[in-house]
Motif scaffolding. Structure first.
Motif, PDB file in Angstrom:
ATOM      1  N   LYS A 464      10.838  -9.808  10.304  1.00  0.00           N
ATOM      2  CA  LYS A 464      10.135  -9.735   9.021  1.00  0.00           C
ATOM      3  C   LYS A 464       8.919 -10.651   9.043  1.00  0.00           C
ATOM      4  O   LYS A 464       8.852 -11.615   9.818  1.00  0.00           O
ATOM      5  N   GLU A 465       7.999 -10.350   8.135  1.00  0.00           N
ATOM      6  CA  GLU A 465       6.769 -11.145   8.073  1.00  0.00           C
ATOM      7  C   GLU A 465       7.047 -12.569   7.628  1.00  0.00           C
ATOM      8  O   GLU A 465       6.396 -13.510   8.079  1.00  0.00           O
ATOM      9  N   TYR A 466       8.047 -12.737   6.723  1.00  0.00           N
ATOM     10  CA  TYR A 466       8.318 -14.092   6.254  1.00  0.00           C
ATOM     11  C   TYR A 466       8.841 -14.965   7.392  1.00  0.00           C
ATOM     12  O   TYR A 466       8.612 -16.180   7.426  1.00  0.00           O
ATOM     13  N   GLU A 467       9.565 -14.346   8.371  1.00  0.00           N
ATOM     14  CA  GLU A 467      10.011 -15.110   9.533  1.00  0.00           C
ATOM     15  C   GLU A 467       8.809 -15.538  10.372  1.00  0.00           C
ATOM     16  O   GLU A 467       8.758 -16.675  10.881  1.00  0.00           O
ATOM     17  N   TYR A 468       7.861 -14.645  10.509  1.00  0.00           N
ATOM     18  CA  TYR A 468       6.644 -14.986  11.257  1.00  0.00           C
ATOM     19  C   TYR A 468       5.879 -16.106  10.557  1.00  0.00           C
ATOM     20  O   TYR A 468       5.389 -17.044  11.197  1.00  0.00           O
ATOM     21  N   SER A 469       5.790 -15.989   9.252  1.00  0.00           N
ATOM     22  CA  SER A 469       5.083 -17.023   8.489  1.00  0.00           C
ATOM     23  C   SER A 469       5.813 -18.359   8.587  1.00  0.00           C
ATOM     24  O   SER A 469       5.181 -19.417   8.723  1.00  0.00           O
ATOM     25  N   MET A 470       7.132 -18.321   8.549  1.00  0.00           N
ATOM     26  CA  MET A 470       7.916 -19.557   8.542  1.00  0.00           C
ATOM     27  C   MET A 470       7.935 -20.218   9.913  1.00  0.00           C
ATOM     28  O   MET A 470       7.931 -21.450  10.017  1.00  0.00           O
ATOM     29  N   SER A 474       3.255 -21.334   9.701  1.00  0.00           N
ATOM     30  CA  SER A 474       3.427 -22.638   9.050  1.00  0.00           C
ATOM     31  C   SER A 474       3.105 -23.798   9.987  1.00  0.00           C
ATOM     32  O   SER A 474       2.829 -24.908   9.530  1.00  0.00           O
TER      33      SER A 474
END
Length: 808
Positions: A464-470, A474
Motif C-alpha cells: 500500500k501507499e501508506y506503507e511506502y510513505s511510512m 518519511s
C-alpha cells in the motif's frame, strides 16, 4: 570702727559734703523726671535701700511734693473765680433738682403699680423656660440613646450577616461618639464590657475563615498549578505546530523549482491565562478564577479586619509563617509512590503556591513583601533542585527522565511568566544531559540489536501507499519523486526503516530534552550524540551482524544494499536534527562530516566481495584443466572463464536490482582484480611447470572475454567506470601482452614499463618467463640447429630473463 569712720569725715568735711550734695541733686532730678513721666520708681527704691540711704529718697519725695503743692496753689489761685461761678450755678440748680425728684417719685409709684402683674408673668415665664430646657435636654438624651441603640442594632445586624468591617466601624462610632456621652451608667457599663468581647469574637471568626482558606487554598493551588502548566504546555504545542509549518514551508521551498510564499498565522494567547473575578463580600476583590474557586476574599477580609483592629503586623507574621509551613509540607516526597507518578502533583502544587503568592503580592496591599516572596522562592528552588538531583541519580530509564524534565521545563516557563528566576532548575536539567543521553543510547542499542536480530535479509515488500510513505518517504530514502506501482519491492530489508525509526526517535528525544532547557543553540550537542549513536551503536551492531550472521552471498548483498540506503538515511538524520534544533539547513550542511557508517559499509562490501571471491574460486579451480602445452589456442576461451562469466552475468542481473551502481562497481572491480590475480597466480604457481605460447594465447582469449564482460556493463555504469572495471584485469592483461610481445626486453625500459607494464612484479615476470622457455626443446634445438639463426623473440626473452635475474 564707727568712731574711725566718723573721725575720717571730720578730717575732710568740705569735700564730702559737696560730693553728697551734687549726687542728691542728680537723684532728685532723675526721680522728678520719672514721676512726671509715670515711670516705675522701683529702681530708685531698691537703690536707696541698697546704698543704706532711704532718708535721702524720702527727702527727695517730700521735696517733690512741696514743689507740686506750690504749683497746685498757683493753679487754684488762677482758677478761683471759675470755682465761685461754678458754685453759684450749682445753687441755682437745686430747685430744679427738687422738682425733678418729686416727678421721679410719682413716676416710680405708677411704675410699681403697673409692673407688679408683669413681674408675676415673668416669674411664670422663667419657670416655664426651665421646664422647657429640662424637656429639651431629656429629648436630646433620648435621641442620643436612640442613635446609640440604632448603632448597636446595626452592629448586631452586621455581625449576623458577616459584615465584620461594618460592625467594627459601628463599634468605633459608639466608642468615639456616644460612649462618653451616654446618660445611662448601666448602658455605658454594658457597652464597655461588650465592645471588647465583640471585637474578640470578630477576630476569632475571621481567623477561622482564614484557617479554612488555608486548607482550601492547598487544593486550589494544586489545580491552579496544573492549569497554568497545562496552558504553558498548550502554548508550547502551538509553537511546535508553527515550527512544523515553517519546516514544511522551507522543505517545500527547497524542493520546488519556483518560489513559494507562505503566510503562517499565529494564534493570540491570553496574557495571564486565568480570569480574575472582581466582586466580593465587603467590597473585597477575591482575586481568583471562578473556574477553580480561586477566592482570596477570606484572606483579604481577615487582613482588613486585623488592620481595623490595629493588628496588621501580627497578622502579616501569622500569614507568612502559615504559608511557609504549607510550602514546607509541599516539599515532602512520598516514598510509597514512585516519583514518576507523583512528580506532576509535586511540581503543580509548588507552581500553584507561587502563582497565588504572586497574585497576593500584586493585589494584597502589602500583606506580603517582595523580599518575603523571594525568600520563599529561593527555599523552593533549593528544595526542588535537591529533589531532582536525588531522583535523577536513581533513574535508569531515559523516557522517565525525559518526562520529568519536560514537566520541570514547563514549570520553569510557567513561573518565569510571573517573574520568578528559574535558572537553577534549568542548570540541574543541563547537568544530567549526559546521563540522559547515555540511557538513551543504551535503549537504542537494545532496540537496534532486536531490529537486526529480526532481519530476514529479504527485500521489503510494500503493498500500500501508506506503507511506502511510512517506510520510505518519511526518511527520504526514495531515489525518485515518482510514486512507484504497488506492490513495491524495496531494495532494502525491514532493518533499514526499523533502524531509521529508532534513530529518528533518538533525535526527537534528544532535541526534546535539550529544548526549553535554557540553552538556545544546542544543535552541536544533539549532533555530537547523534554521531555517537551512528558511529558507536548502529555501526557496532552492524559490524557484529556482518561478522556473525551473514553467511551467504544473498545475505551479504542485502546488507550491502542496506548500507547504501542507510547512507542516504544519514543525510536525512542530520537534516532532521538541524530542523528540530531550529538551525538553517545550509549551516547544518557545512558542519556535516563523512558518512558515519564507513566501517560497516566497507565491512559489508568486503564481506560480499569475499563471498563472491570464494564462489569465483570454485570456478577458477577449473584452470587446472587448462592444457598448458597446447599446440593450438582455443578461440572460445577456456572452461573456467566461461563458468566465471556466466556466474558474473547472473550476479550482475540480480545485484543491479538492489545494489547501487557504485557499490556494484566496487564489488565487481574487486572480484575482477581477484580473477586477474588468480590467473597470474596459476602461471606463477608450482602446479604449472611450463606452458606454451598457444596456452598463453588461450589465456589471452580468456582475458579478452573478461574485458568484454566489463565493456558490456557500460549500460549500468558510465564509460569511465566501465574502463575502471577493465583496469581491474591489468595485471593479467599486461602479463599476457608481455609474453606475446615480439620485444619482451622493452620491459626493461623504464618509460615503456611505467606506461605498459606498471602492474607487473618483475620477480613474477622472471619466474613466469622461464616457464615459457622449454628446456628440452632448447637442448635439442641446439644440436639440431647448430649454426642456424636464433629466434629474435626468444633472444629478447632470454635477454629479459638474464637482466632481471641480475637485478634480483
Amino acid at each position: 570702727m564707727n568712731s574711725t569712720k566718723h573721725h575720717r569725715r571730720k578730717i575732710n568735711p568740705t569735700a564730702n559734703g559737696d560730693a553728697d550734695n551734687s549726687a542728691d541733686k542728680q537723684d532728685q532730678l532723675l526721680l522728678s523726671a520719672a514721676i512726671c513721666n509715670g515711670e516705675d520708681l522701683g529702681p530708685f527704691v531698691r537703690k536707696a535701700f541698697a546704698s543704706g540711704k532711704p532718708e535721702t529718697l524720702l527727702h527727695s519725695l517730700r521735696h517733690f511734693a512741696r514743689s507740686k503743692e506750690s504749683e497746685i496753689e498757683e493753679v487754684c489761685k488762677a482758677h478761683y473765680q471759675d470755682f465761685i461761678l461754678a458754685v453759684d450755678d450749682l445753687r441755682s440748680l437745686l430747685s430744679d433738682v427738687d422738682s425733678l425728684k418729686s416727678s421721679l417719685s410719682d413716676s416710680n409709684s405708677k411704675l410699681q403699680s403697673v409692673a407688679g402683674p408683669l413681674l408675676r408673668s415673668l416669674d411664670e415665664y422663667l419657670e416655664a423656660q426651665t421646664v422647657s430646657q429640662n424637656v429639651t435636654l431629656a429629648l436630646t438624651l433620648v435621641f442620643s440613646c436612640i442613635k446609640l441603640l440604632e448603632l448597636c442594632s446595626r452592629a448586631n445586624h452586621h455581625l449576623s450577616s458577616g459584615s465584620f468591617y461594618m460592625a467594627l466601624k459601628c463599634l468605633d462610632s459608639i466608642e468615639n461618639e456616644f460612649l462618653d456621652k451616654t446618660p445611662s451608667s448601666t448602658l455605658k457599663k454594658m457597652l464597655e464590657k461588650k465592645i471588647p468581647e465583640i471585637r474578640s469574637h470578630i477576630e476569632r471568626r475571621v481567623n477561622k475563615e482564614f484557617g479554612d482558606w488555608l486548607v482550601e487554598i492547598r487544593v486550589v493551588s494544586r489545580n491552579l498549578g496544573q492549569l497554568a502548566i497545562g496552558q504553558a504546555s498548550a502554548a508550547r504545542q502551538r509553537e511546535e505546530d508553527l515550527r512544523i509549518k515553517q519546516r514544511q514551508a522551507e522543505e517545500q521551498s527547497r524542493l520546488s523549482l519556483r518560489d513559494c510564499v507562505y503566510a503562517l498565522q499565529e494564534e493570540e494567547e491570553d496574557e495571564d491565562g486565568i480570569s480574575i473575578a472582581e466582586d466580593g463580600k465587603d467590597g473585597y476583590s477575591n482575586g481568583g478564577s471562578g473556574l477553580l474557586g480561586f477566592d482570596l476574599t477570606p484572606l483579604y477580609r481577615a487582613y482588613h479586619i486585623h488592620q481595623t483592629l490595629g493588628l496588621e503586623d501580627r497578622f502579616k507574621q501569622y500569614y507568612f509563617e502559615n504559608r511557609k509551613l504549607q510550602l514546607t509540607s509541599d516539599f515532602q516526597v512520598s516514598s510509597m509512590t514512585p516519583f514518576l507518578e507523583s512528580h506532576q502533583t509535586f511540581f503543580a502544587q509548588i507552581a500553584g503556591f507561587f502563582v497565588v503568592e504572586d497574585k497576593i503580592l500584586r493585589t494584597g496591599g502589602g500583606l506580603i513583601s517582595r523580599m518575603e516572596v523571594e525568600n520563599l522562592w529561593e527555599t523552593a528552588v533549593s528544595k526542588m533542585c535537591s529533589v531532582l538531583e536525588d531522583q535523577f541519580s536513581r533513574m535508569q530509564t531515559a523516557n522517565h527522565l525525559l518526562l520529568i524534565k519536560d514537566y520541570v521545563s514547563l514549570l520553569g516557563v510557567t513561573l518565569r511568566r510571573y517573574g520568578y528566576p528559574v535558572d537553577a532548575l534549568l542548570d540541574v536539567l543541563s547537568k544530567h544531559r549526559d546521563k540522559y543521553h547515555e540511557l538513551l543510547l543504551s535503549d537504542c542499542r537494545k532496540q537496534i540489536a532486536e531490529a537486526l536480530a529480526a532481519d530476514k535479509f529479504e527485500q521489503m515488500l510494500m503493498k500500500k501507499e501508506y506503507e511506502y510513505s511510512m517506510n520510505v518517504l518519511s526518511f527520504q530514502l526514495q531515489t525518485s519523486d515518482i510514486i512507484p506501482a504497488f506492490p513495491y519491492v524495496a531494495p532494502f530489508s525491514s532493518t533499514v526503516p526499523d533502524c531509521c525509526r529508532i534513530v529518528r526517535s533518538f533525535i526527537e528525544d534528544s532535541v526534546s530534552f535539550m529544548s526549553y532547557g535554557g540553552q538556545l543553540e544546542f544543535f552541536d550537542v544533539v549532533k555530537k550524540y547523534l554521531d555517537r549513536l551512528l558511529s558507536e551503536v548502529l555501526e557496532g551492531a552492524l559490524l557484529k551482524l556482518i561478522s556473525s550472521s551473514v553467511h551467504g552471498v544473498s545475505q551479504a548483498m542485502q546488507v550491502a544494499a542496506n548500507m547504501a540506503v542507510l547512507e542516504r538515511a544519514c543525510d536525512f538524520f542530520f537534516r532532521h536534527a538541524a530542523q528540530l534544533s531550529g538551525i538553517p539547513l545550509r549551516m547544518a550542511e557545512r558542519s556535516r562530516r563523512q558518512f558515519p557508517l564507513n566501517k560497516a559499509r566497507d565491512a559489508a562490501e568486503e564481506m560480499l566481495s569475499g563471498l563472491l571471491k570464494t564462489k569465483v574460486d570454485g570456478f577458477m579451480s577449473l584452470i587446472e584443466n587448462v592444457n598448458w602445452m597446447a599446440e593450438d589456442s582455443t578461440p572460445t576461451g577456456n572452461e573456467y572463464v566461461n563458468e566465471v562469466i556466466i556466474y558474473l552475468e547472473t550476479l550482475v542481473s540480480t545485484a543491479q536490482q538492489i545494489l547501487p551502481t557504485n557499490v556494484l562497481r566496487r564489488v565487481l572491480q574487486d572480484v575482477l582484480v581477484h580473477i586477474s590475480v588468480m590467473i597470474v597466480g596459476a602461471l606463477y604457481g608450482e602446479s604449472v611447470k611450463r606452458f606454451s605460447v598457444n596456452a598463453i594465447m588461450g589465456i589471452d582469449v580468456d582475458v579478452k572475454l573478461l574485458e568484454s564482460f566489463a565493456d558490456n556493463q557500460a549500460s549500468l555504469f558510465s564509460e569511465g567506470e566501465a574502463n575502471q572495471l577493465k583496469t581491474a584485469l591489468a595485471e593479467a592483461r599486461q602479463l599476457v601482452n608481455l609474453l606475446l610481445s615480439n620485444h619482451p626486453e622493452n620491459f626493461l625500459n623504464p618509460v615503456i614499463r611505467e606506461r605498459t607494464y606498471n602492474a607487473l612484479d618483475y620477480r613474477k615476470v622472471v619466474t613466469i618467463s622461464e616457464k615459457l622457455r622449454d628446456p628440452s626443446e632448447r637442448l635439442f634445438g641446439t644440436f639440431g640447429s647448430r649454426g642456424s639463426r636464433q629466434n629474435p623473440k626468444k633472444k629478447s626473452l632470454d635477454t629479459l630473463i638474464k637482466r632481471l635475474r641480475d637485478v634480483s
